[in-house]
Structures are given as structure tokens and as C-alpha cells.
Design a protein around this motif. Structure first.
Motif, PDB file in Angstrom:
ATOM      1  N   LEU A  22      -9.706 -20.903 -27.898  1.00  0.00           N
ATOM      2  CA  LEU A  22      -9.098 -20.802 -29.202  1.00  0.00           C
ATOM      3  C   LEU A  22      -9.718 -19.735 -30.080  1.00  0.00           C
ATOM      4  N   LYS A  23     -11.023 -19.472 -29.896  1.00  0.00           N
ATOM      5  CA  LYS A  23     -11.724 -18.643 -30.852  1.00  0.00           C
ATOM      6  C   LYS A  23     -12.031 -17.267 -30.283  1.00  0.00           C
ATOM      7  N   CYS A  24     -12.310 -16.360 -31.202  1.00  0.00           N
ATOM      8  CA  CYS A  24     -12.619 -15.004 -30.775  1.00  0.00           C
ATOM      9  C   CYS A  24     -13.585 -14.375 -31.767  1.00  0.00           C
ATOM     10  N   SER A  25     -14.612 -15.112 -32.190  1.00  0.00           N
ATOM     11  CA  SER A  25     -15.478 -14.599 -33.231  1.00  0.00           C
ATOM     12  C   SER A  25     -16.909 -15.009 -32.968  1.00  0.00           C
ATOM     13  N   GLY A  26     -17.814 -14.512 -33.866  1.00  0.00           N
ATOM     14  CA  GLY A  26     -19.209 -14.910 -33.806  1.00  0.00           C
ATOM     15  C   GLY A  26     -19.932 -14.335 -32.616  1.00  0.00           C
ATOM     16  N   LEU A  27     -20.749 -15.185 -31.983  1.00  0.00           N
ATOM     17  CA  LEU A  27     -21.559 -14.731 -30.865  1.00  0.00           C
ATOM     18  C   LEU A  27     -20.729 -14.248 -29.697  1.00  0.00           C
ATOM     19  N   LEU A  28     -19.445 -14.619 -29.703  1.00  0.00           N
ATOM     20  CA  LEU A  28     -18.558 -14.230 -28.608  1.00  0.00           C
ATOM     21  C   LEU A  28     -18.507 -12.729 -28.424  1.00  0.00           C
ATOM     22  N   PHE A  29     -18.703 -11.990 -29.512  1.00  0.00           N
ATOM     23  CA  PHE A  29     -18.548 -10.559 -29.436  1.00  0.00           C
ATOM     24  C   PHE A  29     -19.811  -9.829 -29.028  1.00  0.00           C
ATOM     25  N   PHE A  30     -20.949 -10.512 -28.924  1.00  0.00           N
ATOM     26  CA  PHE A  30     -22.168  -9.822 -28.579  1.00  0.00           C
ATOM     27  C   PHE A  30     -22.270  -9.706 -27.067  1.00  0.00           C
ATOM     28  N   TRP A  31     -21.410  -8.858 -26.542  1.00  0.00           N
ATOM     29  CA  TRP A  31     -21.273  -8.615 -25.115  1.00  0.00           C
ATOM     30  C   TRP A  31     -21.034  -7.129 -24.929  1.00  0.00           C
ATOM     31  N   THR A  32     -21.604  -6.549 -23.937  1.00  0.00           N
ATOM     32  CA  THR A  32     -21.455  -5.122 -23.685  1.00  0.00           C
ATOM     33  C   THR A  32     -20.801  -4.909 -22.339  1.00  0.00           C
ATOM     34  N   LEU A  33     -19.832  -4.038 -22.317  1.00  0.00           N
ATOM     35  CA  LEU A  33     -19.097  -3.765 -21.084  1.00  0.00           C
ATOM     36  C   LEU A  33     -20.013  -3.095 -20.065  1.00  0.00           C
ATOM     37  N   ASN A  34     -20.167  -3.726 -18.899  1.00  0.00           N
ATOM     38  CA  ASN A  34     -20.995  -3.178 -17.836  1.00  0.00           C
ATOM     39  C   ASN A  34     -20.084  -2.445 -16.868  1.00  0.00           C
ATOM     40  N   GLU A 158     -11.370  -1.639 -25.038  1.00  0.00           N
ATOM     41  CA  GLU A 158     -11.029  -1.314 -23.655  1.00  0.00           C
ATOM     42  C   GLU A 158     -10.533  -2.533 -22.881  1.00  0.00           C
ATOM     43  N   ARG A 159     -10.755  -3.733 -23.416  1.00  0.00           N
ATOM     44  CA  ARG A 159     -10.289  -4.970 -22.790  1.00  0.00           C
ATOM     45  C   ARG A 159      -9.024  -5.521 -23.443  1.00  0.00           C
ATOM     46  N   SER A 166      -4.204  -9.895 -26.478  1.00  0.00           N
ATOM     47  CA  SER A 166      -5.434 -10.615 -26.150  1.00  0.00           C
ATOM     48  C   SER A 166      -6.399  -9.694 -25.419  1.00  0.00           C
ATOM     49  N   PHE A 167      -7.691 -10.107 -25.448  1.00  0.00           N
ATOM     50  CA  PHE A 167      -8.719  -9.425 -24.681  1.00  0.00           C
ATOM     51  C   PHE A 167      -8.780 -10.063 -23.296  1.00  0.00           C
ATOM     52  N   HIS A 168      -8.760  -9.249 -22.257  1.00  0.00           N
ATOM     53  CA  HIS A 168      -8.857  -9.742 -20.885  1.00  0.00           C
ATOM     54  C   HIS A 168     -10.315  -9.650 -20.450  1.00  0.00           C
ATOM     55  N   MET A 169     -11.008 -10.805 -20.504  1.00  0.00           N
ATOM     56  CA  MET A 169     -12.431 -10.870 -20.219  1.00  0.00           C
ATOM     57  C   MET A 169     -12.663 -11.412 -18.803  1.00  0.00           C
ATOM     58  N   PRO A 170     -13.878 -11.255 -18.259  1.00  0.00           N
ATOM     59  CA  PRO A 170     -14.152 -11.793 -16.913  1.00  0.00           C
ATOM     60  C   PRO A 170     -13.924 -13.293 -16.813  1.00  0.00           C
ATOM     61  N   PHE A 171     -14.088 -14.023 -17.917  1.00  0.00           N
ATOM     62  CA  PHE A 171     -13.927 -15.477 -17.888  1.00  0.00           C
ATOM     63  C   PHE A 171     -12.559 -15.928 -18.375  1.00  0.00           C
ATOM     64  N   GLU A 173      -8.770 -14.924 -20.886  1.00  0.00           N
ATOM     65  CA  GLU A 173      -8.247 -14.222 -22.049  1.00  0.00           C
ATOM     66  C   GLU A 173      -8.709 -14.902 -23.330  1.00  0.00           C
ATOM     67  N   MET A 174      -8.853 -14.108 -24.383  1.00  0.00           N
ATOM     68  CA  MET A 174      -9.161 -14.651 -25.704  1.00  0.00           C
ATOM     69  C   MET A 174      -8.545 -13.740 -26.750  1.00  0.00           C
ATOM     70  N   SER A 175      -8.363 -14.251 -27.940  1.00  0.00           N
ATOM     71  CA  SER A 175      -7.739 -13.470 -28.991  1.00  0.00           C
ATOM     72  C   SER A 175      -8.257 -13.916 -30.346  1.00  0.00           C
ATOM     73  N   ILE A 176      -7.971 -13.116 -31.364  1.00  0.00           N
ATOM     74  CA  ILE A 176      -8.298 -13.465 -32.741  1.00  0.00           C
ATOM     75  C   ILE A 176      -7.121 -14.246 -33.309  1.00  0.00           C
ATOM     76  N   THR A 177      -7.407 -15.364 -33.931  1.00  0.00           N
ATOM     77  CA  THR A 177      -6.344 -16.234 -34.418  1.00  0.00           C
ATOM     78  C   THR A 177      -6.309 -16.270 -35.942  1.00  0.00           C
ATOM     79  N   LEU A 178      -5.258 -16.850 -36.484  1.00  0.00           N
ATOM     80  CA  LEU A 178      -5.177 -17.034 -37.929  1.00  0.00           C
ATOM     81  C   LEU A 178      -6.296 -17.932 -38.441  1.00  0.00           C
TER      82      LEU A 178
END
Length: 327
Positions: A22-34, A158-159, A166-171, A173-178
Motif C-alpha cells: 500500500l505504501k511508497c514512502s519513508g524508509l522504503l526509498f532508501f535503496w540504491t539501484l545495483n 528508472e523503475r 508504479s515502481f517495478h521493484m525486485p520484491f 510493484e509499489m506506488s505513491i498513493t493519496l
């Protein structure tokens, strides 16, 4: 609510996530594309002029019968492009073959946090404060990050895929919601969703005269210098200061609110301009509180993310604070 950690066996990269469905904020974004680890595969890079690679060459061990039954696709990307129809122009496709956006390799991201802090006064006159508070935009006065991590934002762009929003992540999909917008920016997400119509340069001049209190010649000269239906953020700030000193509260409030949204949720890729059509939202200062500002902010960010996910785009507009902020 739940949290978890994913760890890559090959690279040791850890990804901390929370409420990924459901969420797409906070610590979720502290990830770097390898990129290096993601590019390791048994793919044979024999491709056509359009960048596509036939499935028969995707795997050295694949049988000819199995390859003939599969659709063609892109190495490192989708094999079936019936949904991601614009992947041919996606930045991820070019990155796979070592083609970066440019010499700096990352996007140029619009961030006005430092400018906004210098332009937003600590206290507005009471006559203006009542209108700003009722508008639903008062929270934007102090929610902008002073520094944007362009590498982090670029990695997430890039994702992003505009077909799925939505962002297509290794784990997954996720997106920013209202809900994210409401929690992080405290903007109303219920109300009228109205997208202002496009305006011509002539109408942009008329709007400036009628609702910003400038002269016809001054408005014409300014719009002409912007080379389109835009106003400069610095010009709006000067109008705000002038009318505040003259106690012309309605003009000062419109200039202030237009400068505020033009520096945050409606930030343009030019980094210095705001579209003149947004002034239509502030014609009635008592009625602008009825808009769903959160939905408008999210739609604008989605649109700019879709543009920035294409290889030809070098800038990201919208409100990057939403991509990086910690609740």
C-alpha cells in the motif's frame, strides 16, 4: 502494518520495506539501484536495430521449439510487451546496454526548498493568513526538503512505468498513493478535481492584469520574456512583496499561493517558471478550499514520472519531496 528486510545473496544489498502493498514512502526509498548485479545473466546480446533480441538467443540452453513458442522481448526487461508498450523508449532499456542519459548520468530534479525558505515569511499578515489557511495549502509552507538526492530519485525513476503507474521493484510493484500525500503533505484529498484549461499568451496577460494587479504593459512584457503562457517565480515573489506593502491583500495572496504551488506540487521542469493556467484556481480565494489539492499533486507527479522514465527526458518536474520524505 508490517516491516521486513530483503537481502540479495549475490551483492549483499539490503532493502528495508514497510507496507509494500500500500505504501511508497519513508524508509522504503532508501535503496540504491545495483546495476552491476542486475545485469548479470546468461543473455547473449545479439539484437536487431530496434534493440529487441529474439527469444531463441536469450538462453544458450533453450531448445529451438521452446524459443519458437515464446514472444520476442527485451534483454533485462519484459519478454511480453503487450502491457509495457512504451518500453522501447524506456530509460532502463538503454541502461542495459550502457547508454546513460548524459554525462551526469542522473536526472536534473526540480527542488525549490532553499528558495522557498527564503521567500516564505515566518508570519503572514492576518488578512492573508485567513485565506491561506482556508485554501488547504498552508502545510506546503514548511514541507519542502532543502536538499534532494538526485541519484536516489534517478534510480527510482528508472523503475517507474507509466502504463502501470508504479515502481517495478525486485520484491514487487509499489506506488505513491493519496494516503501518502495526505499523511506527508497534509493536503486535502477530497473535493473538486479540476484541471485548469490551457491558456494562450494573450489570456495569460489578461489573468495577470485582473488577478495579480499588474499593468497591461508590464504583464505583456513579462509573458513575452517567458516565451509562453508562464510566469516567473521570482516575478510572483516581487508582486507579492509589492502588494503586501500596499495592503492589496487579494493580489498579494494570489501571487503568494501561485508562487507556493509553483515551487512545490506544480513545479515545472524549467525550474524557474509556473504555468499561467494555475492562476485560474485562485480567482475565487474563498472557493479554492474546495479543491482536492492532494489528488492534483499526485497526478502531476505521475505525469512527470512518466516523462522522466523515457530515455529522451533529462529533467523531472513535480514535487520530489514526495519521493524522498520520511513520515
Amino acid at each position: 502494518m508490517y516491516t521486513g528486510t530483503l537481502k540479495s545473496k549475490s551483492s549483499g544489498l539490503k532493502i528495508v520495506y514497510r507496507n509494500t502493498s500500500l505504501k511508497c514512502s519513508g524508509l522504503l526509498f532508501f535503496w540504491t539501484l545495483n546495476r552491476k548485479s542486475s545485469r548479470k545473466s546468461s543473455v547473449v546480446r545479439r539484437r536487431g536495430a530496434d534493440g529487441r533480441i529474439p527469444v531463441r538467443t536469450l538462453d544458450r540452453g533453450a531448445s529451438s521449439s521452446a524459443a519458437a513458442a515464446e514472444p520476442t522481448g527485451y534483454p533485462g526487461g519484459p519478454y511480453d510487451t503487450s502491457l509495457l508498450v512504451k518500453y522501447e523508449h524506456h530509460v532502463a532499456r538503454h541502461i542495459w546496454f550502457g547508454e546513460e542519459r548524459g554525462p551526469k548520468k542522473e536526472l536534473k530534479v526540480a527542488g525549490h526548498g532553499l528558495k522557498l525558505n527564503s521567500r516564505v515569511p515566518l508570519a503572514l499578515p492576518p488578512q492573508m493568513e485567513s485565506w491561506v489557511s482556508r485554501s488547504g495549502l498552508a502545510s506546503l509552507q514548511r514541507t519542502s526538503l532543502n536538499k534532494i538526492d538526485t541519484n536516489l530519485v534517478s534510480a527510482f525513476v528508472e523503475r517507474w512505468h507509466l502504463e502501470t503507474s508504479s515502481f517495478h521493484m525486485p520484491f514487487g510493484e509499489m506506488s505513491i498513493t493519496l494516503d501518502d500525500v495526505a499523511c506527508l503533505l497534509h493536503l486535502p484529498i477530497r473535493g473538486i478535481f479540476w484541471s485548469p484549461q490551457d491558456v494562450t499568451e494573450e489570456l495569460a496577460v489578461e489573468l495577470a492584469v485582473d488577478y495579480l494587479g499588474v499593468s497591461q504593459s508590464q504583464a505583456q512584457s513579462h509573458v513575452r520574456s517567458c516565451r509562453g503562457s508562464y510566469y516567473k517565480l521570482e516575478w510572483l515573489y516581487d508582486i507579492f512583496v509589492h502588494h503586501r506593502a500596499a495592503s492589496s491583500w487579494a493580489y498579494a495572496t494570489r501571487a503568494y499561493l501561485l508562487m507556493l504551488v509553483g515551487s512545490t506540487i506544480f513545479a515545472d521542469k524549467t525550474f524557474t517558471l509556473v504555468e499561467a493556467r494555475y492562476l485560474l484556481l485562485f480567482r475565487d480565494l474563498d472557493g479554492c478550499s474546495g479543491y482536492s489539492w492532494g489528488a492534483a499533486a499526485l497526478v502531476t507527479l505521475y505525469r512527470y514520472l512518466g516523462d522522466a522514465s523515457m530515455y529522451s527526458c533529462k529533467q523531472l518536474g513535480g514535487y520530489p519531496t514526495l519521493l524522498q520524505i520520511q513520515p
